[in-house]
Each structure stands twice: as C-alpha cells, then as structure tokens.
Design a protein around this motif. Sequence first.
Motif, PDB file in Angstrom:
ATOM      1  N   ARG A 100      -2.812  18.656  -5.279  1.00  0.00           N
ATOM      2  CA  ARG A 100      -2.320  17.714  -4.263  1.00  0.00           C
ATOM      3  C   ARG A 100      -2.932  18.011  -2.904  1.00  0.00           C
ATOM      4  O   ARG A 100      -3.260  17.095  -2.149  1.00  0.00           O
ATOM      5  CB  ARG A 100      -0.797  17.779  -4.185  1.00  0.00           C
ATOM      6  CG  ARG A 100      -0.127  17.171  -5.389  1.00  0.00           C
ATOM      7  CD  ARG A 100       1.365  17.318  -5.345  1.00  0.00           C
ATOM      8  NE  ARG A 100       1.984  16.805  -6.565  1.00  0.00           N
ATOM      9  CZ  ARG A 100       3.225  17.003  -6.897  1.00  0.00           C
ATOM     10  NH1 ARG A 100       4.019  17.695  -6.103  1.00  0.00           N
ATOM     11  NH2 ARG A 100       3.705  16.508  -8.027  1.00  0.00           N
ATOM     12  N   SER A 101      -3.088  19.274  -2.598  1.00  0.00           N
ATOM     13  CA  SER A 101      -3.696  19.663  -1.328  1.00  0.00           C
ATOM     14  C   SER A 101      -5.129  19.162  -1.247  1.00  0.00           C
ATOM     15  O   SER A 101      -5.566  18.665  -0.200  1.00  0.00           O
ATOM     16  CB  SER A 101      -3.655  21.184  -1.173  1.00  0.00           C
ATOM     17  OG  SER A 101      -4.304  21.581   0.006  1.00  0.00           O
ATOM     18  N   ASP A 104      -6.517  16.609   1.482  1.00  0.00           N
ATOM     19  CA  ASP A 104      -7.676  16.954   2.310  1.00  0.00           C
ATOM     20  C   ASP A 104      -8.704  15.829   2.286  1.00  0.00           C
ATOM     21  O   ASP A 104      -9.260  15.450   3.324  1.00  0.00           O
ATOM     22  CB  ASP A 104      -8.326  18.254   1.833  1.00  0.00           C
ATOM     23  CG  ASP A 104      -7.499  19.483   2.166  1.00  0.00           C
ATOM     24  OD1 ASP A 104      -6.560  19.377   2.987  1.00  0.00           O
ATOM     25  OD2 ASP A 104      -7.801  20.556   1.599  1.00  0.00           O
TER      26      ASP A 104
END
Length: 80
Positions: free
Chosen positions: A58-59, A63
């Motif tokens: 998810r990060s 990003d």
Amino acid sequence: MTDTPFPSRLDRAEQIILGLAERQANTQTQVDELRQEMRELTASVNNLTDNVDRVLARSAILDDVLLELRDSHEQHQHIF
C-alpha cells in the motif's frame, strides 16, 4: 549393632529407572508444550509478515500516487 535395611541392588536399580521414567515423562510434556508454543509463534510471525507485506504494498501504491499528483501539480503550475 542394629541391622539397617539397605535396599537391594535390584530395588535401587528399579528406583533409578522409575526416576528416569518420571523425568522423561516430564521432559516430553515440556517438549510438547514448546512445540505448541512454536506453532503459535510461527502463526503469529506469518500473520505479522502478511501484514507488513500489505502495508509495504500500500505504501508503494501511495508513493506512486503522490508522485503522479506532484507531477500533475507541477504541470498545472507551468500552464497557468
């Protein structure tokens, strides 16, 4: 002189064997408990690893979204 009862060698051997059997049973119980704890710990570690993988995925997506938003914002600033 009084006769004190001394255990025969056979009795003494039997006592030693019974003591060893009891210790072996206790040790086996401890091993079984440790195996169960290891199974639970392994399940917890696997669960944690799955959670970390999801968060990192998810990060990475966030990003990418932020980079695209920044690029889009910069393009709009150049246009106006």
